[in-house]
Write a protein that holds these residues in place. Structure first.
Motif, mmCIF file in Angstrom:
data_model
loop_
_atom_site.group_PDB
_atom_site.id
_atom_site.type_symbol
_atom_site.label_atom_id
_atom_site.label_comp_id
_atom_site.label_asym_id
_atom_site.label_seq_id
_atom_site.Cartn_x
_atom_site.Cartn_y
_atom_site.Cartn_z
ATOM 1 N N PHE A 61 1.501 0.906 -2.977
ATOM 2 C CA PHE A 61 0.045 0.944 -3.024
ATOM 3 C C PHE A 61 -0.515 0.521 -4.382
ATOM 4 O O PHE A 61 -1.570 -0.096 -4.462
ATOM 5 N N ARG A 76 -4.651 -2.516 1.928
ATOM 6 C CA ARG A 76 -4.493 -1.107 1.558
ATOM 7 C C ARG A 76 -4.705 -0.195 2.763
ATOM 8 O O ARG A 76 -3.952 0.751 2.985
ATOM 9 N N ARG A 77 -5.742 -0.477 3.537
ATOM 10 C CA ARG A 77 -6.007 0.323 4.737
ATOM 11 C C ARG A 77 -4.858 0.185 5.729
ATOM 12 O O ARG A 77 -4.404 1.184 6.316
ATOM 13 N N ALA A 132 -1.798 2.106 4.564
ATOM 14 C CA ALA A 132 -1.968 3.550 4.759
ATOM 15 C C ALA A 132 -1.708 3.924 6.221
ATOM 16 O O ALA A 132 -1.083 4.955 6.508
ATOM 17 N N THR A 133 -2.169 3.085 7.148
ATOM 18 C CA THR A 133 -1.903 3.326 8.571
ATOM 19 C C THR A 133 -0.410 3.227 8.858
ATOM 20 O O THR A 133 0.156 4.047 9.595
ATOM 21 N N ARG A 136 1.334 6.399 7.766
ATOM 22 C CA ARG A 136 1.156 7.497 8.717
ATOM 23 C C ARG A 136 2.024 7.299 9.959
ATOM 24 O O ARG A 136 2.716 8.236 10.400
ATOM 25 N N ARG A 170 -0.255 8.069 -3.487
ATOM 26 C CA ARG A 170 0.445 8.671 -2.350
ATOM 27 C C ARG A 170 0.004 10.114 -2.131
ATOM 28 O O ARG A 170 -0.093 10.583 -0.990
ATOM 29 N N LEU A 185 -2.941 10.378 0.030
ATOM 30 C CA LEU A 185 -2.690 10.102 1.442
ATOM 31 C C LEU A 185 -1.853 11.191 2.099
ATOM 32 O O LEU A 185 -1.939 11.399 3.319
ATOM 33 N N GLU A 186 -1.013 11.874 1.326
ATOM 34 C CA GLU A 186 -0.152 12.929 1.865
ATOM 35 C C GLU A 186 -0.369 14.208 1.060
ATOM 36 O O GLU A 186 -1.263 14.982 1.335
#
Length: 408
Positions: free
Chosen positions: A271, A297-298, A301-302, A305, A335, A338-339
């Motif tokens: 990222f 980036r989007r 991120a998907t 997940r 990160r 996102l997590e």
């Protein structure tokens, strides 16, 4: 050698377990005891700081530490390129990273001088030059320049960006050449990329049969292949050919993630480099490069997940380029958003060590493991921005040696 206790701190051991107060004993570069330092022992007082394993960045480019346009335009002397590489190596260590996996750009001499202690830096595992198909991602020669001249831009022992192959036989020859130069694993580019002028992200590169040749050669030497890959077609080709790891994985969908899980193929998302490229003041690249990365980036991120839900092993890599590599911990901060901070730490320690094949010696604070340790002035598990601040790193210990920090 005298025992040294790192005492008075809180230990996050890299497993994901809740941190707990403990003292850590180091002798001959190895963690020998975890508990309470005995009276009279030689100690380093951590004064309540958080102690973590040394961080691991699974995707670095030490060999691309100079201004990108100038380096790709072959405008810099070997001396300047070397100075930038060595500066980046030292800054990487000071940011808390005791191990890195260089995924293309340095030649074997850099690994050697760091290992010998002639240059400050982390432990380096390197693929040497990356492998790309003729005219594929990783090739940055001018359109007018004959292909066969590309390798003349290498600086033996210092910088070697890529080797090109037009078919399976040429690839076999080139990967053997990489091993001759000291590579400890292989990296292939199997899709187009962002920083490149001869391909598109949706391109696939190398066939399954060609990738399998590299896997065969790596397996013969007890090591593995990782691949630069953004799109699902290229990733699936690589998985079916037998690779161990996928770098980036920007567009991974559910079927591809399941396939990776079934074949125990790990993912290293990246990222920090996306933010670096999108910031006009951070990295001097052609404006078209920023157009290529729109939406990446989007999508990444998907993909993260989806891969997590599928049970894929997920490491961590920054992929930073150019002179702005001093905030390598930015990847952990991103990160964590996102997590969680703990998940970012685990990915950057025990999971990365496992992906790199060195999980028996580094990546956790355990008795018998190498003493790679980082003490933080403030707790990054409470505020992940601390991961990205080198000044917040109070101590760095690499194989039992204090590489940063005042023990007085």
């Amino acid at each position: 050698m005298t025992e040294i206790w790192f005492a008075g701190g809180t230990v996050a051991d890299g497993s994901g377990s809740e941190p707990s107060a403990a003292d850590v004993c180091v002798e001959d570069g190895v963690i020998t005891r975890i508990g309470t330092a005995p009276a009279g022992a030689e100690t380093v007082d951590l004064d309540g700081m958080l102690l973590t394993p040394g961080l691991i960045d699974a995707h670095v480019h030490l060999g691309l530490s100079s201004p990108i346009r100038a380096q790709f335009g072959f405008q810099l002397s070997a001396a300047e390129i070397a100075a930038d590489i060595f500066s980046t190596a030292g800054r990487t260590l000071d940011a808390g990273f005791t191990t890195v996996r260089d995924t293309g750009g340095i030649d074997g001499g850099v690994v050697d001088v760091i290992a010998k202690g002639k240059v400050r830096g982390p432990r380096v595992l390197s693929c040497g030059p990356v492998h790309c198909q003729t005219g594929g991602h990783g090739y940055y020669g001018a359109e007018w320049e004959p292909t066969e001249l590309w390798e003349t831009h290498h600086i033996p022992g210092l910088a070697a960006l890529s080797l090109m192959s037009g078919n399976a036989d040429e690839l076999r020859r080139n990967v053997r050449e990489s091993f001759r130069r000291g590579a400890s694993f292989l990296k292939l580019c199997v899709t187009g990329g962002v920083v490149g002028g001869h391909d598109r992200l949706e391109d696939t590169q190398f066939t399954v049969a060609e990738i399998a040749v590299a896997v065969e050669e790596a397996t013969a030497r007890g090591t593995y292949v990782t691949v630069h890959a953004h799109n699902n077609a290229g990733i699936r080709n690589a998985v079916m050919a037998g690779v161990r790891c996928v770098e980036h994985g920007t567009d991974i969908d559910e079927p591809t993630a399941q396939l990776m899980r079934e074949h125990d193929v790990a993912l290293v998302p990246t990222f920090a480099v996306i933010d670096q490229i999108m910031d006009p003041g951070s990295l001097d690249v052609d404006p078209s490069t920023r157009e290529r990365i729109a939406g990446a980036r989007r999508r990444m991120a998907t993909a993260l997940r989806i891969s997590r839900e599928a049970g894929v092993r997920i490491g961590l890599g920054s992929d930073l380029l150019g002179a702005g590599q001093h905030r390598r911990g930015e990847e952990l901060r991103l990160r964590a958003e996102l997590e969680s901070p703990m998940q970012a730490l685990v990915s950057a320690t025990s999971v990365n060590a496992d992906i790199l094949g060195i999980g028996e010696t580094v990546g956790m604070i355990r008795v018998g493991m190498a003493a790679d340790l980082v003490a933080w002035k403030r707790n990054p598990l409470d505020d992940a921005r601390i991961f990205a601040e080198p000044d917040m790193v109070a101590f760095v210990v690499k194989a039992g040696r204090i590489m940063k920090g005042d023990t007085q």
